[in-house]
Design an enzyme around this catalytic site. Structure first.
Site, short mmCIF file in Angstrom:
data_model
loop_
_atom_site.label_atom_id
_atom_site.label_comp_id
_atom_site.label_asym_id
_atom_site.label_seq_id
_atom_site.Cartn_x
_atom_site.Cartn_y
_atom_site.Cartn_z
CD GLU A 258 -13.59 -91.42 -30.83
OE1 GLU A 258 -13.94 -92.48 -30.26
OE2 GLU A 258 -13.64 -90.32 -30.28
CB CYS A 292 -16.99 -98.32 -33.85
SG CYS A 292 -17.85 -96.82 -34.23
P1 NAD Z 1 -7.74 -99.56 -40.10
O1 NAD Z 1 -7.04 -99.26 -38.81
O2 NAD Z 1 -7.24 -100.69 -40.90
O3 NAD Z 1 -7.65 -98.28 -41.06
C1 NAD Z 1 -8.15 -97.02 -40.69
C2 NAD Z 1 -7.42 -95.95 -41.48
O4 NAD Z 1 -6.06 -95.90 -41.04
C3 NAD Z 1 -7.35 -96.20 -42.99
O5 NAD Z 1 -7.50 -94.98 -43.69
C4 NAD Z 1 -5.96 -96.76 -43.18
O6 NAD Z 1 -5.45 -96.58 -44.47
C5 NAD Z 1 -5.18 -95.95 -42.15
N1 NAD Z 1 -3.91 -96.54 -41.70
C6 NAD Z 1 -3.57 -97.83 -41.65
N2 NAD Z 1 -2.29 -97.94 -41.20
C7 NAD Z 1 -1.85 -96.70 -40.94
C8 NAD Z 1 -0.62 -96.16 -40.47
N3 NAD Z 1 0.42 -96.93 -40.16
N4 NAD Z 1 -0.52 -94.83 -40.31
C9 NAD Z 1 -1.56 -94.03 -40.61
N5 NAD Z 1 -2.72 -94.47 -41.10
C10 NAD Z 1 -2.88 -95.79 -41.25
O7 NAD Z 1 -9.28 -99.70 -39.75
P2 NAD Z 1 -10.46 -100.11 -40.77
O8 NAD Z 1 -10.34 -101.55 -41.06
O9 NAD Z 1 -10.51 -99.16 -41.92
O10 NAD Z 1 -11.75 -99.82 -39.89
C11 NAD Z 1 -12.27 -100.75 -39.00
C12 NAD Z 1 -11.89 -100.40 -37.58
O11 NAD Z 1 -12.31 -99.07 -37.30
C13 NAD Z 1 -12.60 -101.25 -36.54
O12 NAD Z 1 -11.68 -101.69 -35.57
C14 NAD Z 1 -13.62 -100.32 -35.93
O13 NAD Z 1 -14.01 -100.58 -34.63
C15 NAD Z 1 -12.96 -99.01 -36.04
N6 NAD Z 1 -13.94 -97.95 -36.02
C16 NAD Z 1 -14.05 -97.20 -34.90
C17 NAD Z 1 -14.98 -96.19 -34.82
C18 NAD Z 1 -15.10 -95.34 -33.59
O14 NAD Z 1 -15.52 -94.22 -33.71
N7 NAD Z 1 -14.74 -95.82 -32.43
C19 NAD Z 1 -15.81 -95.93 -35.90
C20 NAD Z 1 -15.70 -96.73 -37.04
C21 NAD Z 1 -14.74 -97.73 -37.09
#
Ligand code: NAD
Length: 488
Positions: A258, A292
């Protein structure tokens, strides 16, 4: 009981035990950066691998537990979240910066999700009801189709909804008999920990649920790389989602993503304009636009364009931005210094591209040092970056459309496809929009942000990958189908 002022010391939960790590980190209150919310153990790859092994060993026990046992566990977790929603909402508001009413509502919704999946453990999915008996095409043969748990699932979540997003992954994973390794975002360890602490007292076998806090690059990546992790559900940015998909799909793990959105709210000339402005304010700016499902593109039909912009500007001027715990506040701070700098950089990009500035987009000072900014509104062209890329902050743009057809074309002219809304009094246009918006969720005369917990959530195109989350459809990701033949 978690008290407002005292900061928490939080640890990993691996194989039924609380563990410290070699290093620690802190989370700070974005409304008042002098306040530490939690000091947390930062796991390394070795601890993540230990959690994965524990989940692997627990899987045979938990996956063969009765539906009643799973239902009881989930019901207990849901009941505790609901009973403690005010106290935990306070923690969420302090750690993430949502206003207190928004935070309390999020915790309550997390509780409702666990309650829903308590029922789901019995009603449908793996081991519960919901299998099919099918007539065979061969004489004397019986066929049935049943669902089984997938195995060990890695759950990786973002910071913006630190109770509800983990809940809508953990609850179906456990309901369907999977074992879990949960990795919350670095900005919100205390929320992840408190959820784990409640789960730790819900009579699960050791190892069926594990919490590992730490960096995405090390701890998250360990889940992505491990051959023992059968399925990965990730919510976060598009770039990280893409990388996870490449690695995990190459080793044939099941993947659910997502990711971001660039959601449109279409306002037609026949709309109730006050309602449309209300939908825009709620959808684009509440929770500081860090959702999001935020309506970051407001596509307005020409005859009401100027009136809509004028009314929206009036509303934005009146919004109160401040400390998340202050009574009467509409919008809290953004999550951290980096996000504030990014949002302000987007304001700069919008100006440089020639988008017309209508309101806001400035850093604000308040009595406490926090990451405050005024909600920003621009008039943009479809080619502008602020009309195409996800900002994930309190910034929206208005696009003018000559008629409904152009509005729908603009709505679909995006690499994303999470959700889209329309404000109109025309049944014809509402019905057409619901069918032709290329998204996972549509809203008519409602804000794009704010969804129910018992129906599918997710998007198309760049916004998602794999089966939907939530509701009974969650079984598609958290179970695998088995077809059985038997000579009668
Ligand atoms: P992010 O991608 O920076 O991090 C999300 C998670 O992934 C964190 O726990 C992070 O530590 C982990 N992560 C980062 N690199 C990784 C890797 N290489 N391998 C595995 N895990 C890794 O996102 P964020 O800044 O925490 O959240 C914001 C983003 O989330 C926005 O783009 C937003 O649109 C999206 N979001 C989407 C939804 C949805 O349901 N579509 C809901 C909420 C947020």
């Amino acid at each position: 009981m978690i008290h407002g002022e005292i900061h928490l010391h939080v640890r990993q939960y691996i194989n039924g035990r609380w563990e410290t790590s070699a290093t620690t980190g802190v989370s700070a209150n974005p409304s008042d950066t002098s306040e530490v919310v939690a000091e947390y153990a930062r796991a390394d790859r070795r601890q993540a691998e230990a959690a994965i092994r524990a989940a692997t060993e627990a899987f045979p026990h938990w996956s063969h537990s009765t539906p009643q046992r799973r239902a009881d566990v989930l019901d207990r977790i849901g009941a505790e979240l609901l009973a403690r929603k005010d106290e935990l909402g306070l923690l969420l508001a302090r750690e993430e910066g949502k206003t207190l009413p928004e935070a309390v509502a999020e915790v309550a919704r997390a509780g409702q999700i666990f309650k829903f999946f308590a029922g789901e453990a019995i009603r449908g999915g793996a081991g519960g009801g919901g299998g099919e008996n099918v007539a065979s095409v061969r004489a004397g043969v019986q066929v049935d189709v049943t669902r089984e748990p997938v195995g060990v699932v890695g759950l990786i979540t973002p910071w913006n909804s630190p109770f509800v997003i983990p809940a809508w992954k953990i609850a179906p994973a456990l309901a369907h008999g999977n074992s879990v390794v949960f990795k919350p975002a670095e900005l919100v360890p205390a929320c992840g920990w408190v959820l784990a602490e409640i789960i730790s007292r819900a009579a699960l076998p050791a190892g069926a649920f594990n919490l590992v806090m730490g960096s995405g690059r090390e701890v998250g990546q360990a889940l992505v790389d491990s051959a023992l992790v059968d399925a990965l559900s990730f919510t976060g940015s598009v770039a990280n989602g893409e990388r996870i998909l490449q690695t995990a799909a190459a080793r044939r793990a099941k993947v659910q993503l997502e990711t971001g959105g660039k959601n449109a709210l279409v306002v037609l000339a026949d709309a109730d304009l006050d309602r449309a402005v209300d939908c825009a304010v709620q959808g684009a700016y509440f929770s500081a636009g860090q959702r999001c499902t935020a309506s970051s593109r407001l596509i307005v039909e020409a005859p009401v364009h100027d009136a809509f912009v004028a009314k929206l500007r009036q509303r934005l001027k009146a919004l109160k931005i401040g400390h998340a715990l202050e009574r009467g506040i509409d919008i809290g701070p953004v999550a951290d210094e980096e996000r504030l700098a990014q949002n302000l950089a987007w304001v700069g990009i919008a100006r440089e591209e020639g988008a017309e500035h209508v309101w806001g987009g400035e850093a604000l000072e308040r009595a406490t040092r926090g990451h405050y900014m005024s909600p920003a509104l621009f008039l943009a062209k479809p080619s502008h970056r602020i009309a195409r890329e996800e900002v994930f902050g309190p910034l929206a743009c208005v696009l003018r459309a000559d008629d409904y057809d152009e509005a729908l074309a603009l709505c679909n002219d995006t690499p994303f496809g999470l959700c889209a809304g329309i404000c109109t009094n025309s049944l014809k246009h509402a019905m057409h929009f619901r069918r032709h918006a290329v998204v996972g969720m549509t809203m008519v005369n409602l804000p794009t942000a704010g969804v129910d917990f018992h129906v599918p959530f997710g998007g198309r195109k760049g916004s998602g990958y794999g089966p939907r989350e939530q509701g009974r459809h969650a079984a598609e990701f958290y179970t695998t189908v088995k077809t059985g033949y038997m000579l009668a």
